[in-house]
Design a protein around this motif. Structure first.
Motif, PDB file in Angstrom:
ATOM      1  N   ILE A  21      -6.519  -2.802   6.526  1.00 44.15           N
ATOM      2  CA  ILE A  21      -5.322  -3.403   7.157  1.00 44.15           C
ATOM      3  C   ILE A  21      -5.179  -2.974   8.615  1.00 44.15           C
ATOM      4  O   ILE A  21      -4.978  -3.807   9.502  1.00 44.15           O
ATOM      5  CB  ILE A  21      -4.038  -3.051   6.374  1.00 44.15           C
ATOM      6  CG1 ILE A  21      -4.168  -3.468   4.916  1.00 44.15           C
ATOM      7  CG2 ILE A  21      -2.830  -3.710   7.020  1.00 44.15           C
ATOM      8  CD1 ILE A  21      -3.002  -3.050   4.033  1.00 44.15           C
ATOM      9  N   ARG A  22      -5.289  -1.661   8.867  1.00 39.13           N
ATOM     10  CA  ARG A  22      -5.052  -1.198  10.245  1.00 39.13           C
ATOM     11  C   ARG A  22      -6.073  -1.746  11.242  1.00 39.13           C
ATOM     12  O   ARG A  22      -5.667  -2.183  12.327  1.00 39.13           O
ATOM     13  CB  ARG A  22      -4.942   0.326  10.289  1.00 39.13           C
ATOM     14  CG  ARG A  22      -3.586   0.772   9.761  1.00 39.13           C
ATOM     15  CD  ARG A  22      -3.387   2.250   9.807  1.00 39.13           C
ATOM     16  NE  ARG A  22      -1.998   2.601   9.539  1.00 39.13           N
ATOM     17  CZ  ARG A  22      -1.579   3.821   9.282  1.00 39.13           C
ATOM     18  NH1 ARG A  22      -2.443   4.813   9.244  1.00 39.13           N
ATOM     19  NH2 ARG A  22      -0.295   4.047   9.074  1.00 39.13           N
ATOM     20  N   PRO A  23      -7.378  -1.773  10.908  1.00 37.63           N
ATOM     21  CA  PRO A  23      -8.305  -2.401  11.859  1.00 37.63           C
ATOM     22  C   PRO A  23      -7.943  -3.867  12.119  1.00 37.63           C
ATOM     23  O   PRO A  23      -8.031  -4.345  13.257  1.00 37.63           O
ATOM     24  CB  PRO A  23      -9.665  -2.284  11.159  1.00 37.63           C
ATOM     25  CG  PRO A  23      -9.513  -1.120  10.229  1.00 37.63           C
ATOM     26  CD  PRO A  23      -8.090  -1.118   9.787  1.00 37.63           C
TER      27      PRO A  23
ATOM     28  N   VAL B  64      10.870  -5.218   7.992  1.00 40.53           N
ATOM     29  CA  VAL B  64      10.307  -6.129   6.990  1.00 40.53           C
ATOM     30  C   VAL B  64       9.727  -5.313   5.817  1.00 40.53           C
ATOM     31  O   VAL B  64       9.949  -5.636   4.649  1.00 40.53           O
ATOM     32  CB  VAL B  64       9.238  -7.051   7.633  1.00 40.53           C
ATOM     33  CG1 VAL B  64       8.454  -7.816   6.578  1.00 40.53           C
ATOM     34  CG2 VAL B  64       9.889  -8.019   8.630  1.00 40.53           C
ATOM     35  N   GLN B  65       9.042  -4.214   6.130  1.00 39.67           N
ATOM     36  CA  GLN B  65       8.500  -3.370   5.051  1.00 39.67           C
ATOM     37  C   GLN B  65       9.624  -2.790   4.195  1.00 39.67           C
ATOM     38  O   GLN B  65       9.516  -2.735   2.966  1.00 39.67           O
ATOM     39  CB  GLN B  65       7.654  -2.238   5.641  1.00 39.67           C
ATOM     40  CG  GLN B  65       6.351  -2.716   6.268  1.00 39.67           C
ATOM     41  CD  GLN B  65       5.563  -1.555   6.858  1.00 39.67           C
ATOM     42  OE1 GLN B  65       5.338  -0.542   6.209  1.00 39.67           O
ATOM     43  NE2 GLN B  65       5.140  -1.708   8.102  1.00 39.67           N
ATOM     44  N   SER B  66      10.730  -2.371   4.852  1.00 40.23           N
ATOM     45  CA  SER B  66      11.871  -1.822   4.096  1.00 40.23           C
ATOM     46  C   SER B  66      12.455  -2.875   3.167  1.00 40.23           C
ATOM     47  O   SER B  66      12.866  -2.553   2.042  1.00 40.23           O
ATOM     48  CB  SER B  66      12.999  -1.392   5.033  1.00 40.23           C
ATOM     49  OG  SER B  66      12.611  -0.312   5.776  1.00 40.23           O
TER      50      SER B  66
ATOM     51  N   ARG C  36       0.747   6.943  14.042  1.00 36.38           N
ATOM     52  CA  ARG C  36       0.082   5.638  14.084  1.00 36.38           C
ATOM     53  C   ARG C  36       0.717   4.740  15.164  1.00 36.38           C
ATOM     54  O   ARG C  36       0.025   4.014  15.869  1.00 36.38           O
ATOM     55  CB  ARG C  36       0.187   4.961  12.711  1.00 36.38           C
ATOM     56  CG  ARG C  36      -0.479   3.618  12.630  1.00 36.38           C
ATOM     57  CD  ARG C  36      -1.967   3.720  12.871  1.00 36.38           C
ATOM     58  NE  ARG C  36      -2.594   2.417  12.973  1.00 36.38           N
ATOM     59  CZ  ARG C  36      -3.869   2.217  13.313  1.00 36.38           C
ATOM     60  NH1 ARG C  36      -4.646   3.261  13.563  1.00 36.38           N
ATOM     61  NH2 ARG C  36      -4.358   1.018  13.387  1.00 36.38           N
ATOM     62  N   GLU C  37       2.037   4.807  15.278  1.00 36.25           N
ATOM     63  CA  GLU C  37       2.717   3.991  16.297  1.00 36.25           C
ATOM     64  C   GLU C  37       2.209   4.351  17.695  1.00 36.25           C
ATOM     65  O   GLU C  37       2.004   3.470  18.532  1.00 36.25           O
ATOM     66  CB  GLU C  37       4.236   4.194  16.214  1.00 36.25           C
ATOM     67  CG  GLU C  37       4.824   3.571  14.957  1.00 36.25           C
ATOM     68  CD  GLU C  37       6.324   3.779  14.829  1.00 36.25           C
ATOM     69  OE1 GLU C  37       6.999   4.054  15.853  1.00 36.25           O
ATOM     70  OE2 GLU C  37       6.835   3.677  13.689  1.00 36.25           O
ATOM     71  N   ASP C  38       1.980   5.651  17.924  1.00 37.13           N
ATOM     72  CA  ASP C  38       1.459   6.086  19.233  1.00 37.13           C
ATOM     73  C   ASP C  38       0.088   5.458  19.501  1.00 37.13           C
ATOM     74  O   ASP C  38      -0.194   5.015  20.608  1.00 37.13           O
ATOM     75  CB  ASP C  38       1.330   7.616  19.294  1.00 37.13           C
ATOM     76  CG  ASP C  38       2.698   8.281  19.400  1.00 37.13           C
ATOM     77  OD1 ASP C  38       3.679   7.573  19.707  1.00 37.13           O
ATOM     78  OD2 ASP C  38       2.770   9.502  19.167  1.00 37.13           O
TER      79      ASP C  38
ATOM     80  N   TYR D 239       0.848  -1.200   0.000  1.00 35.72           N
ATOM     81  CA  TYR D 239       0.000   0.000   0.000  1.00 35.72           C
ATOM     82  C   TYR D 239       0.882   1.249   0.000  1.00 35.72           C
ATOM     83  O   TYR D 239       0.687   2.174  -0.794  1.00 35.72           O
ATOM     84  CB  TYR D 239      -0.928  -0.014   1.220  1.00 35.72           C
ATOM     85  CG  TYR D 239      -1.869   1.161   1.243  1.00 35.72           C
ATOM     86  CD1 TYR D 239      -3.128   1.079   0.662  1.00 35.72           C
ATOM     87  CD2 TYR D 239      -1.487   2.374   1.831  1.00 35.72           C
ATOM     88  CE1 TYR D 239      -3.989   2.163   0.651  1.00 35.72           C
ATOM     89  CE2 TYR D 239      -2.333   3.469   1.824  1.00 35.72           C
ATOM     90  CZ  TYR D 239      -3.580   3.359   1.237  1.00 35.72           C
ATOM     91  OH  TYR D 239      -4.429   4.442   1.233  1.00 35.72           O
ATOM     92  N   LYS D 240       1.876   1.256   0.905  1.00 33.07           N
ATOM     93  CA  LYS D 240       2.734   2.451   1.011  1.00 33.07           C
ATOM     94  C   LYS D 240       3.555   2.648  -0.268  1.00 33.07           C
ATOM     95  O   LYS D 240       3.785   3.775  -0.688  1.00 33.07           O
ATOM     96  CB  LYS D 240       3.652   2.321   2.232  1.00 33.07           C
ATOM     97  CG  LYS D 240       2.875   2.433   3.553  1.00 33.07           C
ATOM     98  CD  LYS D 240       3.760   2.212   4.756  1.00 33.07           C
ATOM     99  CE  LYS D 240       2.933   2.335   6.035  1.00 33.07           C
ATOM    100  NZ  LYS D 240       3.710   1.952   7.236  1.00 33.07           N
ATOM    101  N   TRP D 241       3.990   1.550  -0.860  1.00 32.27           N
ATOM    102  CA  TRP D 241       4.764   1.641  -2.114  1.00 32.27           C
ATOM    103  C   TRP D 241       3.895   2.261  -3.213  1.00 32.27           C
ATOM    104  O   TRP D 241       4.312   3.209  -3.875  1.00 32.27           O
ATOM    105  CB  TRP D 241       5.238   0.243  -2.531  1.00 32.27           C
ATOM    106  CG  TRP D 241       5.989   0.219  -3.815  1.00 32.27           C
ATOM    107  CD1 TRP D 241       5.472   0.025  -5.062  1.00 32.27           C
ATOM    108  CD2 TRP D 241       7.407   0.416  -3.989  1.00 32.27           C
ATOM    109  NE1 TRP D 241       6.463   0.085  -6.008  1.00 32.27           N
ATOM    110  CE2 TRP D 241       7.653   0.318  -5.373  1.00 32.27           C
ATOM    111  CE3 TRP D 241       8.464   0.654  -3.113  1.00 32.27           C
ATOM    112  CZ2 TRP D 241       8.943   0.445  -5.909  1.00 32.27           C
ATOM    113  CZ3 TRP D 241       9.740   0.787  -3.639  1.00 32.27           C
ATOM    114  CH2 TRP D 241       9.974   0.687  -5.023  1.00 32.27           C
TER     115      TRP D 241
HETATM  116  O1  LIG Z   1       0.126   0.936  10.252  1.00 31.17           O
HETATM  117  C1  LIG Z   1       1.201   1.000   9.635  1.00 31.17           C
HETATM  118  O2  LIG Z   1       1.417   1.878   8.771  1.00 31.17           O
HETATM  119  C2  LIG Z   1       2.273   0.042   9.891  1.00 31.17           C
HETATM  120  O3  LIG Z   1       3.251  -0.006   9.180  1.00 31.17           O
HETATM  121  C3  LIG Z   1       2.222  -0.791  11.115  1.00 31.17           C
HETATM  122  C4  LIG Z   1       3.068  -0.166  12.232  1.00 31.17           C
HETATM  123  C5  LIG Z   1       2.845  -1.117  13.449  1.00 31.17           C
HETATM  124  O4  LIG Z   1       3.647  -2.034  13.657  1.00 31.17           O
HETATM  125  O5  LIG Z   1       1.827  -0.965  14.111  1.00 31.17           O
HETATM  126  C6  LIG Z   1       4.502  -0.151  11.844  1.00 31.17           C
HETATM  127  C7  LIG Z   1       5.133   0.991  11.395  1.00 31.17           C
HETATM  128  C8  LIG Z   1       4.498   2.305  11.322  1.00 31.17           C
HETATM  129  O6  LIG Z   1       5.383   3.322  11.708  1.00 31.17           O
HETATM  130  C9  LIG Z   1       3.231   2.334  12.084  1.00 31.17           C
HETATM  131  C10 LIG Z   1       2.601   1.209  12.540  1.00 31.17           C
END
Ligand SMILES: O=C(O)C(=O)C[C@]1(C(=O)O)C=C[C@@H](O)C=C1
Length: 148
Positions: free
Chosen positions: A83-85, A56-58, A20-22, A7-9
């Motif tokens: 994906i996030r939910p 892993v994403q990198s 999001r990490e927070d 998705y990010k790519w």
């Molecule tokens: O939700 C994302 O975008 C993810 O890549 C997942 C995740 C996570 O492990 O929760 C990992 C890296 C991001 O910086 C934010 C969250």
């Protein structure tokens, strides 16, 4: 993590999303507290998991940079809506499973017994053996919350 990376790519988004990490940490730690788990050891575990998710994403992005990206539309769920939910659900499930496995995780032989099987059983692409071992070591440090 391949779907997140894809998705990010496709959208040209950075891998890191501190905001999001927070949110992920806040949710996971609140679930951990509710389950009677020690928040500091759970924070350490979830921070490691996030760091590994980014590694892993990198690795996927590096592969697509050198080999090209072939989009599978059926495999391309939306990050925010789908994906996030799902990741939040998985996080809650991980907390429940850690709670259940706590007596096993605290057994002194747990690390040595699991280290040999984890590299065979965990087959996520680009998840290297050193990351698996760090995850196991972090799991073995998880404690129950201290009651006052
Ligand atoms: O939700 C994302 O975008 C993810 O890549 C997942 C995740 C996570 O492990 O929760 C990992 C890296 C991001 O910086 C934010 C969250």
């Amino acid at each position: 993590m391949k779907a997140v990376a894809a998705y990010k790519w496709s959208e040209g988004l950075p891998i890191d999303d501190a905001e999001r990490e927070d949110i992920v940490l806040r949710d996971s730690l609140s679930a951990s507290r509710d389950m009677g788990l020690d928040v500091e050891s759970m924070r350490e575990f979830f921070l490691l998991q996030i760091q590994i998710a980014k590694q892993v994403q990198s690795a996927w992005h590096s592969k697509w940079k050198s080999e090209g990206f072939h989009q599978d539309s059926w495999q391309n769920p939306d990050l925010q809506a789908q994906i996030r939910p799902a990741l939040i659900e998985i996080g809650a499930d991980i907390v429940r499973q850690i709670r259940e496995a706590l007596p096993l995780l605290q057994n002194k032989n747990c690390l040595s017994r699991c280290i040999s099987s984890i590299s065979v059983e965990l087959k996520t692409e680009f998840l290297e053996d050193d990351m698996k071992i760090k995850l196991l070591e972090s799991l073995a440090r998880i404690k129950a919350a201290q009651h006052a």
